[in-house]
Every structure is written in structure tokens, then in C-alpha cells.
Write an enzyme that holds these catalytic residues in place. Sequence first.
Site, mmCIF file in Angstrom:
data_model
loop_
_atom_site.group_PDB
_atom_site.id
_atom_site.type_symbol
_atom_site.label_atom_id
_atom_site.label_comp_id
_atom_site.label_asym_id
_atom_site.label_seq_id
_atom_site.Cartn_x
_atom_site.Cartn_y
_atom_site.Cartn_z
ATOM 1 N N ARG A 1 -4.812 -1.313 -2.477
ATOM 2 C CA ARG A 1 -4.971 -0.691 -1.162
ATOM 3 C C ARG A 1 -6.145 0.302 -1.091
ATOM 4 O O ARG A 1 -5.944 1.488 -0.791
ATOM 5 C CB ARG A 1 -3.663 -0.019 -0.716
ATOM 6 C CG ARG A 1 -2.488 -0.964 -0.735
ATOM 7 C CD ARG A 1 -1.273 -0.396 -0.078
ATOM 8 N NE ARG A 1 -1.262 -0.578 1.370
ATOM 9 C CZ ARG A 1 -0.288 -0.180 2.167
ATOM 10 N NH1 ARG A 1 0.758 0.433 1.668
ATOM 11 N NH2 ARG A 1 -0.353 -0.380 3.466
ATOM 12 N N LYS B 1 6.776 1.543 14.219
ATOM 13 C CA LYS B 1 6.312 2.503 13.211
ATOM 14 C C LYS B 1 4.790 2.480 13.107
ATOM 15 O O LYS B 1 4.135 3.512 13.191
ATOM 16 C CB LYS B 1 6.927 2.165 11.843
ATOM 17 C CG LYS B 1 6.286 2.903 10.685
ATOM 18 C CD LYS B 1 6.895 2.548 9.355
ATOM 19 C CE LYS B 1 6.086 1.640 8.471
ATOM 20 N NZ LYS B 1 4.750 2.061 8.086
ATOM 21 N N ASN B 2 4.232 1.264 12.934
ATOM 22 C CA ASN B 2 2.790 1.194 12.659
ATOM 23 C C ASN B 2 1.931 1.565 13.863
ATOM 24 O O ASN B 2 0.738 1.811 13.718
ATOM 25 C CB ASN B 2 2.406 -0.195 12.144
ATOM 26 C CG ASN B 2 2.843 -0.378 10.704
ATOM 27 O OD1 ASN B 2 3.313 0.571 10.061
ATOM 28 N ND2 ASN B 2 2.723 -1.591 10.194
ATOM 29 N N ASP C 1 4.036 -8.288 6.455
ATOM 30 C CA ASP C 1 5.201 -7.390 6.506
ATOM 31 C C ASP C 1 6.524 -8.138 6.732
ATOM 32 O O ASP C 1 7.592 -7.541 6.590
ATOM 33 C CB ASP C 1 5.025 -6.356 7.634
ATOM 34 C CG ASP C 1 4.061 -5.247 7.235
ATOM 35 O OD1 ASP C 1 3.632 -5.223 6.072
ATOM 36 O OD2 ASP C 1 3.740 -4.409 8.093
ATOM 37 N N ARG D 1 12.283 5.097 5.588
ATOM 38 C CA ARG D 1 10.946 5.459 6.052
ATOM 39 C C ARG D 1 10.540 4.644 7.278
ATOM 40 O O ARG D 1 9.708 5.085 8.069
ATOM 41 C CB ARG D 1 9.923 5.143 4.956
ATOM 42 C CG ARG D 1 9.681 6.226 3.961
ATOM 43 C CD ARG D 1 8.498 5.850 3.083
ATOM 44 N NE ARG D 1 7.436 5.324 3.923
ATOM 45 C CZ ARG D 1 6.648 4.300 3.596
ATOM 46 N NH1 ARG D 1 6.773 3.704 2.469
ATOM 47 N NH2 ARG D 1 5.705 3.907 4.426
ATOM 48 N N CYS E 1 3.357 2.583 0.360
ATOM 49 C CA CYS E 1 4.012 1.601 -0.503
ATOM 50 C C CYS E 1 3.046 1.035 -1.534
ATOM 51 O O CYS E 1 1.886 0.734 -1.213
ATOM 52 C CB CYS E 1 4.537 0.438 0.345
ATOM 53 S SG CYS E 1 5.983 0.852 1.308
HETATM 54 C C1 UD1 Z 1 -1.362 -2.002 7.861
HETATM 55 C C2 UD1 Z 1 0.100 -1.747 8.049
HETATM 56 C C3 UD1 Z 1 0.908 -2.517 7.009
HETATM 57 C C4 UD1 Z 1 0.539 -3.989 7.029
HETATM 58 C C5 UD1 Z 1 -0.965 -4.181 6.931
HETATM 59 C C6 UD1 Z 1 -1.395 -5.632 7.107
HETATM 60 C C7 UD1 Z 1 0.146 0.514 8.918
HETATM 61 C C8 UD1 Z 1 0.453 1.930 8.678
HETATM 62 N N1 UD1 Z 1 0.354 -0.331 7.895
HETATM 63 O O1 UD1 Z 1 -1.686 -1.506 6.562
HETATM 64 O O2 UD1 Z 1 2.293 -2.361 7.327
HETATM 65 O O3 UD1 Z 1 1.134 -4.627 5.916
HETATM 66 O O4 UD1 Z 1 -1.619 -3.397 7.958
HETATM 67 O O5 UD1 Z 1 -0.943 -6.120 8.316
HETATM 68 O O6 UD1 Z 1 -0.236 0.113 10.004
HETATM 69 N N2 UD1 Z 1 -8.501 -3.381 2.483
HETATM 70 C C9 UD1 Z 1 -9.634 -3.131 1.740
HETATM 71 N N3 UD1 Z 1 -10.367 -2.019 2.053
HETATM 72 C C10 UD1 Z 1 -10.023 -1.176 3.058
HETATM 73 C C11 UD1 Z 1 -8.867 -1.447 3.808
HETATM 74 C C12 UD1 Z 1 -8.119 -2.570 3.498
HETATM 75 O O7 UD1 Z 1 -9.970 -3.860 0.830
HETATM 76 O O8 UD1 Z 1 -10.739 -0.203 3.283
HETATM 77 C C13 UD1 Z 1 -7.665 -4.555 2.141
HETATM 78 C C14 UD1 Z 1 -6.285 -4.128 1.651
HETATM 79 O O9 UD1 Z 1 -6.283 -3.807 0.283
HETATM 80 C C15 UD1 Z 1 -5.453 -5.338 1.965
HETATM 81 C C16 UD1 Z 1 -6.096 -5.853 3.264
HETATM 82 O O10 UD1 Z 1 -7.405 -5.286 3.314
HETATM 83 O O11 UD1 Z 1 -5.591 -6.292 0.954
HETATM 84 C C17 UD1 Z 1 -5.328 -5.505 4.521
HETATM 85 O O12 UD1 Z 1 -5.196 -4.118 4.633
HETATM 86 P P1 UD1 Z 1 -5.082 -3.350 6.031
HETATM 87 O O13 UD1 Z 1 -5.093 -4.320 7.170
HETATM 88 O O14 UD1 Z 1 -6.068 -2.257 6.029
HETATM 89 O O15 UD1 Z 1 -3.652 -2.742 5.896
HETATM 90 P P2 UD1 Z 1 -3.201 -1.272 6.159
HETATM 91 O O16 UD1 Z 1 -3.912 -0.726 7.349
HETATM 92 O O17 UD1 Z 1 -3.188 -0.522 4.878
#
Ligand code: UD1
Length: 416
Positions: A121, A22-23, A304, A395, A116
Site C-alpha cells: 500500500r 465508510k470509504n 473489498d 472499524r 489494514c
Molecule cells: C481504497 C479503499 C479500499 C479499497 C481500495 C480499492 C478507502 C479508505 N479505502 O483504498 O477499501 O480496497 O480503495 O478499491 O477508500 N497504489 C500505489 N500507489 C499509490 C496508491 C495506490 O501503488 O500511491 C496501489 C495500491 O498499492 C493498490 C492499488 O494501487 O495495489 C489500489 O489502491 P487504491 O485504489 O489507492 O486503494 P486505497 O485508496 O488505499
Amino acid sequence: MKVLQIKGGKELSGEIVISGAKNSAVALIPAAILADEPIKILNVPQISDIDALSDSLKYLGASVTRTGETFIIDPKSLINKPIPENISNKLRASYYFMGALLGKYKEVDMFFPGGCAIGSRPINLHLKGFEALGAKIEEKGNRYHIYAKELKGTNIYLDFASVGATINIMLAATRAKGKTIIDNAAKEPEIVNIAIFLNNMGAKIKGAGTSTITIIGVDHLKGCFHEVIPDRIEAGTYVILGALVGNKLKISNLIPEHIEALLSKLKEAGVEMEIGDDHIIISKPNKYKSISIVTQIYPGFPTDLQQPITPLLTQCPSASITENIFENRFMHIKAFNKLGGKIKINGKKAIFKGPCQLKGTKIEATDLRAGAAMVLAGLIAKDITIITNIEHILRGYEGIVEKLINVGAKIEVREI
Ligand code: UD1
């Protein structure tokens, strides 16, 4: 309302074949619009997140042909316009259209992302990356308008190795002028998969899978075909299932290296596995040893899988989870205590006392991976478990009900 009804306590055997990730797919599909020619993507999972991305592409005017798990996307007639909020807020990954549209047209208008509710986030790192490439960002109500005369390569240091920010910056930088270096980049397999995809299209990306990624911008990206990697989180979920109720349960079409942190924790818990090149055969042990889980960025234990491993932790004499990635990822614990678990939360740590016999009841899937955890719990619980809000689960897990029925589970979708 649709619910999942599960009768627990059955040993499962046979084979579960893992679908495309998915990701990974949710990044590849928006990335396809960077090309000027048709793109073919194989092994795309049939889940509702993909339906929403497909709707977004069609809304933008791309031609999308979907045959089973194969996608052909022709972006030639694409029009850069805001994707309606009721489509884009169905999933978090619609934010990849930001990087892709900004890269291609130097302008994008996007609503705030959905997804989610597992923490605040923010997407500040994505936005900082776009700004560093020369874009201006305006917040208009609940949407962003991001634009640039031209994008210029630069050095970007990520304060946190965010998966989403790394991919989004790669997408925009692919069509920037000159060289971009992303430092403290995320190293997840999904990052490597998207870099290979973009390179097949003619991009010049090096270092994906390490913490420094270098991108040399190009003017044109061509058509190509590409295969989505196996879903390491789906694989991990079913491997945990095998450790809970498996009798030589075979999980196939996976890459064991991608779930090494999970496999070593299961070994520590006393679970025996036969690990092949692309499959794992796994059975439930007589009893489990105590383990503690600490979530980390890849290759550490993935956040995850923290929720899907929760049912197994209730079966250990004692256990704990320290959640380091998201600040609100213990929403499932309440349901586990309702099922008979003995779990206390103290800040970012959940502490388990056990082993506990879980007993079926009615519980609500609060998010995607919490929902998967509840399905596994239902399969080890006494009596009947009813899970509501199952849209969250559908999903992200292709054919979960069929896959489980095939290996002997008593599970069905019911309308109540
Ligand atoms: C992706 C995955 C999700 C997984 C996560 C961590 C997808 C669609 N989703 O989510 O399933 O749980 O990686 O492996 O691929 N953060 C910030 N600022 C930002 C971006 C992130 O502070 O601009 C923080 C987030 O709040 C969180 C951490 O960084 O605490 C990790 O987030 P991130 O690696 O970006 O996760 P996602 O890409 O949202």
C-alpha cells in the site's frame, strides 16, 4: 479480550438497513476543513474509523458536533499542526488530511498512514500528484513534510487508477491556481460523492466518475450540507449473507447499480433476487453453480467484496478468485481452510474445491473485510465459531451485531 461468538445454521429473514459509506465518509470529513464556514454531513456511519477522524479534527482545533449520524464541522478555528501518530495511524484514510491541509495552508506534516495490512500500500501516486502541483516533499523519519509557496494546476496521469490518490489530488487541486486535469482517475462512486460535496462548497470539478477529472482551483470554499452515499461494500456483504442463509432477507437503503458486478456474479451462481430501486430481497438457493471472481477497479468486481464472497465460494462445486488490486489479500484463506474449506493459493489466484460443510472453530480476523467474511462463514458453519481481533470488523461495519441479531442470527460479543 472481546470476541464474536456465532452459532451457525440459522435461516435469516427480516430487513437490514445499509448505513452511510465508510470509504465516502472518511474522505468527506477531512475534506470539510477546506471550507471557511461550517459544514453539515448527514448519514455518517457510527464506526471507529470515524471516531479517529473526529479526534483528528478536534486535535486540529475544529469544532465537531455529532448527533447520531449527523456531523457539523466548523473549521474556523483550525490550526495546521501535525496530527499525533497514535490518532492518524488508526486508519489509512487519515492521509486525506494531507491533500486537505496542503490545499488550504500549502503545508502539511503527516505521519505515514495506517490501515489494514493487505499489501504494501504505497502512496507514491498521491505524492507524485502533490509534487506535480508544485509541492516539495521531505521524509523525516516516519513522517512527511509537504509544502509549497503556491500550488499550480497541471496535468497528472495516474499510473494506476487509485481511489486514494485521485481523492487526495482533487482535495489539493481544489485550492491550487488554475486548471488541474487528472487522467486515468479512479471512477468509484466515492469519487463522485466527494466531487459533489466539494462542488457544493464552491469548487469547480467536472468529470468525476469518468477517467478524466478537471478541477479549476478556487480561493474560497463555503459551508454546505451533504449526505453520505449508502455503503456499497456493507450492502454487498449483506446481499452475500442473503445468498448464504437468507429467507426473503431484505437489504434496504442501497444503490443496486453500485454493486452490479456482485449481483451478476450471484445470478451466475444461481441465486435469485428481487431487485428494487433501493432494496434487494434475497434467498438462499438449493445449490450453487461454479463461479470465478476477478477483482478489478470500479465498475469491476471490488476487491473489498472478494473476502466477503469467500464463504459462498466454499459452497460451489468449484470456484476461484483472482485478486488484481492488492498483493496480500488472501490472509483470510488460512482461516477458511481451518473451518473446513478446500482452498489453494497459487500466486494471485485462490482455487476452491467444494461444496464443503464448514465447521465452527476459533479464528482470527486479520483485517476488516476478512473479518466480515469470517462472520458470514460462522453463520453457515456447523456449531460455534469464535472470532478474535474483532476491532477490525467494528472499524467498518456499523452495528453489525445488532443488525444480524435483528434478522435472527445467533451472534454475540463476549469478553474472554
Ligand atoms: C481504497 C479503499 C479500499 C479499497 C481500495 C480499492 C478507502 C479508505 N479505502 O483504498 O477499501 O480496497 O480503495 O478499491 O477508500 N497504489 C500505489 N500507489 C499509490 C496508491 C495506490 O501503488 O500511491 C496501489 C495500491 O498499492 C493498490 C492499488 O494501487 O495495489 C489500489 O489502491 P487504491 O485504489 O489507492 O486503494 P486505497 O485508496 O488505499
